[in-house]
Design an enzyme around this catalytic site. Sequence first.
Site, mmCIF file in Angstrom:
data_model
loop_
_atom_site.group_PDB
_atom_site.id
_atom_site.type_symbol
_atom_site.label_atom_id
_atom_site.label_comp_id
_atom_site.label_asym_id
_atom_site.label_seq_id
_atom_site.Cartn_x
_atom_site.Cartn_y
_atom_site.Cartn_z
ATOM 1 N N ASN A 193 0.852 -1.182 0.105
ATOM 2 C CA ASN A 193 -0.085 -0.030 -0.117
ATOM 3 C C ASN A 193 1.081 1.393 -0.250
ATOM 4 O O ASN A 193 1.482 1.663 1.002
ATOM 5 C CB ASN A 193 -0.754 0.032 1.350
ATOM 6 C CG ASN A 193 -1.749 1.246 1.339
ATOM 7 O OD1 ASN A 193 -1.711 2.130 0.410
ATOM 8 N ND2 ASN A 193 -2.447 1.200 2.586
ATOM 9 N N TRP A 194 0.933 1.869 -1.172
ATOM 10 C CA TRP A 194 2.052 2.867 -1.415
ATOM 11 C C TRP A 194 1.275 4.152 -0.649
ATOM 12 O O TRP A 194 2.107 5.194 -0.678
ATOM 13 C CB TRP A 194 2.180 3.270 -2.843
ATOM 14 C CG TRP A 194 3.203 2.205 -3.562
ATOM 15 C CD1 TRP A 194 3.659 1.086 -2.839
ATOM 16 C CD2 TRP A 194 3.413 2.189 -4.691
ATOM 17 N NE1 TRP A 194 4.329 0.215 -3.622
ATOM 18 C CE2 TRP A 194 4.005 1.036 -5.196
ATOM 19 C CE3 TRP A 194 3.403 2.797 -5.916
ATOM 20 C CZ2 TRP A 194 4.922 0.638 -6.333
ATOM 21 C CZ3 TRP A 194 3.756 2.313 -7.107
ATOM 22 C CH2 TRP A 194 4.547 1.450 -7.314
ATOM 23 N N LYS A 195 0.033 4.273 -0.391
ATOM 24 C CA LYS A 195 -0.407 5.609 0.286
ATOM 25 C C LYS A 195 0.101 6.762 -0.781
ATOM 26 O O LYS A 195 -0.062 6.418 -1.891
ATOM 27 C CB LYS A 195 0.018 5.477 1.683
ATOM 28 C CG LYS A 195 -0.339 4.386 2.519
ATOM 29 C CD LYS A 195 -0.049 4.722 4.066
ATOM 30 C CE LYS A 195 -0.367 3.205 4.824
ATOM 31 N NZ LYS A 195 -0.333 3.455 6.175
ATOM 32 N N HIS A 206 -9.679 1.470 5.032
ATOM 33 C CA HIS A 206 -8.584 1.338 5.588
ATOM 34 C C HIS A 206 -8.714 2.541 6.650
ATOM 35 O O HIS A 206 -9.533 3.464 6.604
ATOM 36 C CB HIS A 206 -7.542 2.024 4.496
ATOM 37 C CG HIS A 206 -6.146 2.023 5.292
ATOM 38 N ND1 HIS A 206 -5.691 3.050 6.196
ATOM 39 C CD2 HIS A 206 -5.005 1.153 5.056
ATOM 40 C CE1 HIS A 206 -4.369 2.765 6.549
ATOM 41 N NE2 HIS A 206 -4.078 1.874 5.756
ATOM 42 N N GLU A 254 -7.154 4.777 7.740
ATOM 43 C CA GLU A 254 -6.672 6.398 7.450
ATOM 44 C C GLU A 254 -7.901 7.020 6.793
ATOM 45 O O GLU A 254 -8.234 7.998 6.904
ATOM 46 C CB GLU A 254 -5.335 6.387 6.571
ATOM 47 C CG GLU A 254 -4.283 6.062 7.494
ATOM 48 C CD GLU A 254 -3.014 5.528 6.694
ATOM 49 O OE1 GLU A 254 -3.037 5.666 5.691
ATOM 50 O OE2 GLU A 254 -2.141 5.353 7.496
ATOM 51 N N GLU A 273 -5.466 -4.705 10.594
ATOM 52 C CA GLU A 273 -4.617 -4.035 10.619
ATOM 53 C C GLU A 273 -4.739 -2.942 12.121
ATOM 54 O O GLU A 273 -5.621 -2.088 12.165
ATOM 55 C CB GLU A 273 -4.685 -2.824 9.468
ATOM 56 C CG GLU A 273 -4.436 -3.355 8.285
ATOM 57 C CD GLU A 273 -3.917 -2.462 7.311
ATOM 58 O OE1 GLU A 273 -2.698 -2.496 6.832
ATOM 59 O OE2 GLU A 273 -4.404 -1.236 7.085
ATOM 60 N N GLY A 281 2.320 2.387 10.841
ATOM 61 C CA GLY A 281 3.459 3.452 10.377
ATOM 62 C C GLY A 281 4.000 3.549 11.713
ATOM 63 O O GLY A 281 4.630 5.033 11.765
ATOM 64 N N SER A 309 2.921 -2.014 10.371
ATOM 65 C CA SER A 309 4.486 -2.061 10.338
ATOM 66 C C SER A 309 5.286 -3.618 9.935
ATOM 67 O O SER A 309 6.122 -4.117 10.480
ATOM 68 C CB SER A 309 5.029 -1.826 11.810
ATOM 69 O OG SER A 309 4.587 -0.317 12.108
ATOM 70 N N GLY A 354 2.568 -1.355 4.362
ATOM 71 C CA GLY A 354 2.818 0.308 4.085
ATOM 72 C C GLY A 354 4.204 0.628 3.705
ATOM 73 O O GLY A 354 4.758 0.525 2.701
ATOM 74 N N GLY A 355 4.913 1.215 4.668
ATOM 75 C CA GLY A 355 6.098 1.766 4.697
ATOM 76 C C GLY A 355 7.050 0.776 3.871
ATOM 77 O O GLY A 355 7.959 1.429 2.902
#
Length: 253
Positions: free
Chosen positions: A9-11, A98, A100, A169, A175, A214, A235-236
């Site tokens: 997930n590149w956000k 998600h 966010e 999640e 993150g 993470s 993600g990251g």
Amino acid sequence: MQQTLVIGNWKMHGTLSWSQKIMETLVGELAGISEKVGIAVCPAYIHMETVSRALSKPECFIRFGAQNVHTKEEGAFTGEISATMLSDLGATFVIVGHSERREAGETDKAIAEKFKVTQTNGLVPVLCLGESLVQREHGETEQVVLNQLDAVIFECGIDALSDSIIAYEPIWAIGTGKTASADQAQTVHRCIRDHLAEKNEVVAKTVKIIYGGSVNSTNAKELFDQADIDGGLVGGASLKAEEFISICKIADY
Ligand code: PGA
């Protein structure tokens, strides 16, 4: 065959040239990976066509998805993107609900509608569920996660879950570098699967439940080794080609 799924997930990250470059690396380095691993990336909408072009060779089995979708298929919705458009571009997955986006005001009802429109257009929803730190500390994790799940089951029916992916999640792990321990994650994954089994055992057995929060190349193995963890939403660590490649290779065992 039990496939482990790794979705990046590149956000809201990257540029066109970065997207092009990382895709060239992923396509090259992951060419030899076995079919035991399913791999996908979810770029920003604006980078999706670049990604789709990078994946256009028939032998390439990396897929791509979106990070969001509108509830409606078409219409006067300035600035929105529909499931029809995503399907037209060749996407496979859509991340739905998600945290966010939930934090930005997305309701359970809207999430269920997005889940439905995604499936109607032949795409696979990746339904995100997860509790906040306060909810965990109050012992509310299972209740929160199952309520989020039930909101979708209520609108779409239990059978709809069989063509979907669930991503557990925990918000406090996203993150933050604080991963849920393999035990903590496994407990919630088991609880989700048991809850589904009460309604439909086949769905419970077939649905993939992946973990996000993470995930990196250090913790991926222990997480993926758990009986009810079928992969990761990353993600990251998906923004670094080497890390993402390592995670995909860890899933290939
Ligand atoms: P993270 O994000 O791996 O950076 O924690 C995961 C996600 O939000 O999907």
